[in-house]
Design a protein around this motif. Structure first.
Motif, short mmCIF file in Angstrom:
data_model
loop_
_atom_site.label_atom_id
_atom_site.label_comp_id
_atom_site.label_asym_id
_atom_site.label_seq_id
_atom_site.Cartn_x
_atom_site.Cartn_y
_atom_site.Cartn_z
N GLU A 379 56.09 39.63 66.76
CA GLU A 379 56.58 39.18 68.06
C GLU A 379 55.93 39.98 69.19
O GLU A 379 55.51 39.42 70.21
CB GLU A 379 58.11 39.31 68.14
CG GLU A 379 58.85 38.33 67.25
CD GLU A 379 60.35 38.58 67.26
OE1 GLU A 379 60.77 39.63 67.81
OE2 GLU A 379 61.09 37.75 66.72
N ARG A 380 55.85 41.29 69.02
CA ARG A 380 55.20 42.14 70.02
C ARG A 380 53.73 41.76 70.14
O ARG A 380 53.18 41.67 71.26
CB ARG A 380 55.33 43.60 69.63
CG ARG A 380 56.74 44.16 69.68
CD ARG A 380 56.74 45.61 69.25
NE ARG A 380 58.04 46.24 69.37
CZ ARG A 380 58.27 47.51 69.11
NH1 ARG A 380 57.29 48.30 68.72
NH2 ARG A 380 59.49 48.02 69.24
N ALA A 381 53.09 41.57 69.00
CA ALA A 381 51.66 41.22 69.01
C ALA A 381 51.44 39.89 69.72
O ALA A 381 50.51 39.75 70.52
CB ALA A 381 51.13 41.16 67.58
N ALA A 382 52.29 38.90 69.45
CA ALA A 382 52.14 37.58 70.08
C ALA A 382 52.27 37.68 71.59
O ALA A 382 51.52 37.03 72.34
CB ALA A 382 53.19 36.62 69.52
N ASP A 383 53.20 38.50 72.07
CA ASP A 383 53.38 38.66 73.51
C ASP A 383 52.12 39.21 74.17
O ASP A 383 51.70 38.74 75.23
CB ASP A 383 54.56 39.58 73.80
CG ASP A 383 55.90 38.90 73.57
OD1 ASP A 383 55.92 37.66 73.43
OD2 ASP A 383 56.93 39.62 73.51
N ILE A 384 51.49 40.20 73.54
CA ILE A 384 50.29 40.80 74.14
C ILE A 384 49.12 39.84 74.06
O ILE A 384 48.30 39.76 74.99
CB ILE A 384 49.98 42.14 73.46
CG1 ILE A 384 51.10 43.14 73.75
CG2 ILE A 384 48.63 42.70 73.94
CD1 ILE A 384 51.00 44.43 72.98
N VAL A 385 49.01 39.09 72.97
CA VAL A 385 47.95 38.08 72.87
C VAL A 385 48.07 37.09 74.02
O VAL A 385 47.09 36.76 74.70
CB VAL A 385 48.01 37.37 71.51
CG1 VAL A 385 47.15 36.10 71.52
CG2 VAL A 385 47.55 38.30 70.39
N LEU A 386 49.29 36.60 74.28
CA LEU A 386 49.48 35.62 75.34
C LEU A 386 49.27 36.24 76.72
O LEU A 386 48.70 35.60 77.61
CB LEU A 386 50.88 35.01 75.23
CG LEU A 386 51.11 34.15 73.99
CD1 LEU A 386 52.55 33.67 73.91
CD2 LEU A 386 50.16 32.95 73.97
N GLU A 387 49.72 37.48 76.90
CA GLU A 387 49.49 38.16 78.19
C GLU A 387 48.00 38.33 78.45
O GLU A 387 47.52 38.12 79.57
CB GLU A 387 50.18 39.51 78.19
CG GLU A 387 51.71 39.44 78.27
CD GLU A 387 52.35 40.78 77.95
OE1 GLU A 387 51.62 41.79 77.86
OE2 GLU A 387 53.60 40.80 77.79
N THR A 388 47.26 38.71 77.42
CA THR A 388 45.81 38.90 77.56
C THR A 388 45.13 37.57 77.85
O THR A 388 44.21 37.49 78.67
CB THR A 388 45.24 39.53 76.29
OG1 THR A 388 45.94 40.74 75.99
CG2 THR A 388 43.76 39.85 76.45
N MET A 389 45.59 36.52 77.19
CA MET A 389 45.01 35.20 77.40
C MET A 389 45.27 34.72 78.84
O MET A 389 44.37 34.20 79.50
CB MET A 389 45.59 34.21 76.39
CG MET A 389 44.97 32.82 76.44
SD MET A 389 45.43 31.82 74.99
CE MET A 389 47.20 31.68 75.22
N ARG A 390 46.50 34.90 79.34
CA ARG A 390 46.83 34.49 80.70
C ARG A 390 46.03 35.29 81.72
O ARG A 390 45.53 34.74 82.69
CB ARG A 390 48.33 34.64 80.95
CG ARG A 390 49.19 33.60 80.27
CD ARG A 390 50.59 33.60 80.86
NE ARG A 390 51.27 34.88 80.61
CZ ARG A 390 52.04 35.12 79.60
NH1 ARG A 390 52.25 34.17 78.68
NH2 ARG A 390 52.64 36.28 79.44
#
Length: 396
Positions: A379-390
């Motif tokens: 869950e933490r990893a997914a949040d950072i992936v999406l933040e980096t993508m945005r």
């Protein structure tokens, strides 16, 4: 709660994992991303069986890269280089919104460098840090050219990246923290852990070379230990592909072990074990989280040992020691890996000695250090992936 980007177009995320451990991480990350994006995501890339169950069609079987030994690598080098080129080409052709490389830096970082050169704006996240804190620290600074964010499994790694001048790094948690409930004993199992005869785990390793290097010295250690410690219930944990090799190796052991394979059997053994004799590696952290005091050992080939002595920069090679921040677990490496050293140390941790109590006190701090019981690593990893993508494409 799903991510707000779900109302937008479907995202395309390219993932690369070439080992089983990375495949499991990739699978969990895919689940978390799909939930965050309300299913509005398409995955492509390289992965194994776990990622395939989440819908990934791999460019090639990851078993193609399961190559052990320098000679075998040299022989297969043309194929490896071709896979690197083909994977980079596939990323460019897919035109994804994000590239996530998972562990296996010898392969994945070469792909990432090629992709960054051809498509500089594509955000790249590295899930699992290379061991820059142990050897080749210059890699951290070099990664800034082709990695936008590192997702760390170990809590001390973000500070190492800051110190070494690497890319942004965030501790997301180790997948072992999600297994503590299956590793720790209930009341009945705790009684068995403290009752005679003590359960002694033996973990010689999961590679054929480790079986070759460790089984004889472990057997002689048990012979020396038996003379002082008496009866023991010895449980040897191994992998299915090594059973026959292990059976041959234990034929002359003074104490015949119960041979256990499979994750459920391993976890059940962890829950009742009094102590462990183990090779170094991630399993030391697993044992520590389970509250099992241990003695660690490792023997490698002469070339491997020569290289390790010259490049490893840490005060310990034991992962649990590094996470705890104190060398509470004795380690006997190469020429010090002898029955004369291992047996007395094992005798100590089988009894209520200061060494055993010191380890148990240190292990009790791991939940706080590793943030056990909080949000899952995926869950933490997914949040950072999406933040980096945005962040790479600006505001929605």
């Amino acid at each position: 709660m799903a991510d707000g980007t779900a109302a937008n177009r479907s995202r395309r995320i390219f993932l690369i994992a070439t080992e089983e451990s990375g495949d499991r991480l990739g699978s969990s990350l895919m689940k978390a991303l799909r939930w965050r994006l309300d299913g509005a995501v398409r995955f492509e890339g390289v992965g194994g069986r776990s990622m395939a169950r989440e819908g990934l069609v791999s460019l090639f079987p990851i078993e193609d890269l399961s190559i052990m030994g320098l000679a075998a690598v040299v022989k297969q080098l043309p194929m490896i280089l071709r896979r690197i080129r083909d994977t980079a080409d596939a990323v460019i052709a897919a035109a994804p919104d994000m590239l996530v490389i998972i562990d296996s830096p010898d392969f994945t970082h070469r792909v990432a460098r090629r992709v960054r050169a051809r498509r500089p704006a594509l955000p790249i996240v590295d899930y699992v840090s290379p061991s820059v804190w142990a050897w080749r620290p210059g890699r951290a600074r070099a990664m800034r050219r082709y990695v936008d964010h590192v997702l760390a499994l170990l809590p001390f790694e973000p500070e190492e990246y800051r110190r070494l001048g690497g890319p942004p790094c965030t501790y997301v948690g180790h997948p072992l923290t999600e297994q503590v409930g299956m590793l720790r004993p209930d009341a009945q199992e705790r009684q068995r852990r403290d009752a005679p005869p003590p359960v002694l785990l033996v973990l010689p390793g999961s590679r054929r070379s480790e079986i070759d290097h460790h089984m004889a010295v472990f057997g002689e250690t048990l012979r020396a230990l038996q003379a002082d410690a008496g009866a023991m219930d010895v449980v040897l944990l191994t992998m299915p592909h090594l059973i026959e090799k292990v059976k041959v190796a234990v034929a002359n052991w003074p104490l015949q072990p119960r041979i256990v394979v499979g994750e459920q059997g391993k976890q059940a053994a962890f829950r009742v074990a009094r102590a462990a004799l183990t090779k170094s590696g991630t399993v030391t952290l697993e044992l520590a989280l389970a509250g099992v005091p241990m003695v660690t050992a490792y023997r490698g080939g002469a070339v491997e040992a020569w290289i390790a002595q010259r490049v490893i920069r840490t005060s310990s090679v034991i992962l649990a020691n590094l996470v705890i921040g104190e060398n509470v677990i004795p380690e006997f490496l190469q020429e010090t890996c002898t029955p004369g050293n291992l047996a007395p140390a094992l005798r100590d941790i089988l009894t209520d000695s200061p060494l055993r109590l010191r380890q148990l006190e240190a292990f009790a701090t791991l939940d706080a250090i590793m943030e056990t019981g909080q949000r899952s690593p995926s869950e933490r990893a997914a949040d950072i992936v999406l933040e980096t993508m945005r962040a790479s494409r600006g505001p929605e």
